[in-house]
Design a protein around this motif. Structure first.
Motif, PDB file in Angstrom:
ATOM      1  N   LEU A  63       0.814  -1.212   0.000  1.00  0.00           N
ATOM      2  CA  LEU A  63       0.000   0.000   0.000  1.00  0.00           C
ATOM      3  C   LEU A  63       0.850   1.265   0.000  1.00  0.00           C
ATOM      4  O   LEU A  63       0.359   2.340  -0.382  1.00  0.00           O
ATOM      5  CB  LEU A  63      -0.941  -0.009   1.203  1.00  0.00           C
ATOM      6  N   ALA A  64       2.104   1.160   0.387  1.00  0.00           N
ATOM      7  CA  ALA A  64       2.994   2.322   0.293  1.00  0.00           C
ATOM      8  C   ALA A  64       3.225   2.689  -1.162  1.00  0.00           C
ATOM      9  O   ALA A  64       3.181   3.864  -1.551  1.00  0.00           O
ATOM     10  CB  ALA A  64       4.307   2.029   1.000  1.00  0.00           C
ATOM     11  N   ALA A  67      -0.626   3.403  -2.758  1.00  0.00           N
ATOM     12  CA  ALA A  67      -1.476   4.491  -2.256  1.00  0.00           C
ATOM     13  C   ALA A  67      -0.742   5.472  -1.364  1.00  0.00           C
ATOM     14  O   ALA A  67      -1.371   6.344  -0.759  1.00  0.00           O
ATOM     15  CB  ALA A  67      -2.667   3.896  -1.493  1.00  0.00           C
ATOM     16  N   TRP A  69       0.635   4.866   1.478  1.00  0.00           N
ATOM     17  CA  TRP A  69       0.377   4.549   2.895  1.00  0.00           C
ATOM     18  C   TRP A  69       1.624   3.865   3.455  1.00  0.00           C
ATOM     19  O   TRP A  69       1.815   2.678   3.307  1.00  0.00           O
ATOM     20  CB  TRP A  69      -0.847   3.654   2.994  1.00  0.00           C
ATOM     21  N   ASP A  70       2.475   4.630   4.092  1.00  0.00           N
ATOM     22  CA  ASP A  70       3.769   4.129   4.542  1.00  0.00           C
ATOM     23  C   ASP A  70       3.605   2.979   5.535  1.00  0.00           C
ATOM     24  O   ASP A  70       2.823   3.056   6.480  1.00  0.00           O
ATOM     25  CB  ASP A  70       4.572   5.244   5.202  1.00  0.00           C
ATOM     26  N   ALA A  72       2.353   0.021   5.199  1.00  0.00           N
ATOM     27  CA  ALA A  72       1.117  -0.764   5.190  1.00  0.00           C
ATOM     28  C   ALA A  72       1.101  -1.745   4.026  1.00  0.00           C
ATOM     29  O   ALA A  72       1.566  -1.447   2.925  1.00  0.00           O
ATOM     30  CB  ALA A  72      -0.104   0.147   5.109  1.00  0.00           C
ATOM     31  N   VAL A 113      -5.476  -5.711   6.527  1.00  0.00           N
ATOM     32  CA  VAL A 113      -4.433  -4.703   6.323  1.00  0.00           C
ATOM     33  C   VAL A 113      -3.474  -4.788   7.493  1.00  0.00           C
ATOM     34  O   VAL A 113      -3.897  -4.916   8.657  1.00  0.00           O
ATOM     35  CB  VAL A 113      -5.037  -3.287   6.223  1.00  0.00           C
ATOM     36  N   GLN A 115      -0.252  -2.855   9.388  1.00  0.00           N
ATOM     37  CA  GLN A 115       0.482  -1.602   9.534  1.00  0.00           C
ATOM     38  C   GLN A 115       1.740  -1.851  10.343  1.00  0.00           C
ATOM     39  O   GLN A 115       1.677  -2.339  11.474  1.00  0.00           O
ATOM     40  CB  GLN A 115      -0.370  -0.551  10.241  1.00  0.00           C
TER      41      GLN A 115
END
Length: 385
Positions: A63-64, A67, A69-70, A72, A113, A115
């Motif tokens: 996802l980084a 999108a 999203w660091d 993830a 997901v 994180q």
């Protein structure tokens, strides 16, 4: 395999080469089809061959990269199971084939997901397979009998089983490394009712049955590794055996403890021999089991010139509890424990084809003392993409 699963499988197979083209790919796709032929060679039931299929479709997303999203990632796992139910005939307490399901169908098995929290710690949330991390060890994965995945004393709990194959539940899991030698602590809160897309009613958002709490401490990445875990349901389930004076089921706690130990007996460039022992105990109210253990060994490779050749030998034993035995006695059956020895070998015969013959000897099938011992043979064929 139904038509929807075939479409999904075809889509993944078509996209997979493109997903693998780049070294640092943000999306990784995989597909695997397992076909089992199961037959009883000795014992009380018929000798018919019964076929089962399992289709796994997975996608792992960065996802980084996708999108911004660091730290993830996302994991999606679609599962389809079809075919016969051989254990309906063989009649063991714990099953003989780990792809047999009570209800055939296409399911969204996992969708979570994760994180990263720094220092190797992480938090996962979503539809989550408890057995992907808890009560699991690598050396037992090749064995086909279900207790080598997760102990029967917990697998038989919950309104619809815990969040394990083939039905998952909403969950949150935290994993925290401790030190630098592979030690870790992990804990999870899981909806007690396992129900996902593809099951009747879909995903359960009500949490009306409470939650399953799990905790595990252990060590990975070393020559000797393992874990100790505990679990408990927040809401007492109905007792399977005891009732109130007016015939209503009593509610009793459902909880347990388990341990897993695995070690490399031989570790060299030519091959590895790994042994394991696992055991678990649970209360005597919510399942037929008071506990059980599994032990075994894995040799890989068997032949140095065939790097994918493997052989595994396993033993699993289930202790039935006093309440179950009393109930069986009322039905005119003398109940006891169930013991199974399994031997299996596998090898990759082509880049996408693995063949795995398997044989299981079952003593006291169904936990019935004096029942004819059963011998079950399974031929597993796996196509990977």
């Amino acid at each position: 395999m139904n038509l929807r699963a075939l479409y999904l499988f075809g889509a993944v197979a078509a996209l997979f080469p493109a997903a693998c083209a780049a070294q640092d790919r943000p999306v990784e796709l995989a597909a695997e089809v397992t076909v089992d032929l199961v037959g009883q060679m000795a014992g009380a039931c018929d000798r018919k061959l019964r076929a089962l299929t399992n289709v796994d479709l997975t996608a792992d997303l960065d996802l980084a990269a996708l999108a911004g999203w660091d730290g993830a990632t996302m994991h999606v796992y679609v599962l389809d199971n079809r075919g016969a139910r051989p254990n309906d005939v063989i009649g063991t307490l714990q099953g003989v084939d780990n792809i047999e399901v009570p209800d055939a169908g296409l399911r969204l098995f996992e969708a979570w997901v994760e994180q990263g929290l720094g220092g190797g710690a992480s938090l996962r949330a979503g539809l989550y397979d408890v057995n992907s991390e808890f009560y699991a060890n690598d050396a037992a994965v090749m064995l086909i009998a279900p207790p080598f995945g997760i102990g029967s004393e917990i697998a038989a709990t919950g309104p619809n089983g815990p969040s394990i194959f083939p039905s998952s539940a909403l969950a949150a899991r935290i994993h925290v490394p401790v030190g630098t030698d592979g030690a870790f602590v992990r804990a999870a809160v899981i909806n007690a009712r396992a129900s996902t897309i593809g099951d009747a009613g879909g995903v359960d958002f009500s949490f009306r049955d409470g939650v399953l709490l799990m905790g595990e401490v252990g060590r990975s990445g070393a020559r000797l590794r393992g874990a100790v875990g505990v679990w408990a349901y927040s809401r007492d389930p109905e007792d399977l055996f005891e009732t109130t004076p007016d015939g209503m089921p009593l509610r009793k706690p459902s909880r347990g403890i388990y341990g897993v130990l695995e070690g490399d007996l031989v570790a060299s460039e030519s091959g590895t021999v790994t042994a394991f022992f696992r055991a678990g105990l649970s209360d005597r109210h919510a399942t037929p089991f008071g506990g059980g253990f599994q032990a075994g060994a894995l040799m890989a490779p068997v032949v140095a010139s065939r790097p994918d050749s493997r052989v595994s030998l396993g033993l699993h034993h289930a202790w039935t509890n006093r309440h179950f035995r009393d109930q069986q006695r009322l039905a005119g059956v003398t109940a006891g424990n169930e013991t199974v020895v399994e031997l299996t070998v596998s090898d990759t015969l082509a880049p996408s084809l693995t063949v795995q013959p398997d044989v299981q000897w079952i003593h006291n099938p169904g936990g019935i003392q004096g029942a004819s011992d059963a011998v079950v043979a399974i031929m597993r064929v796996i196509f990977s993409f």
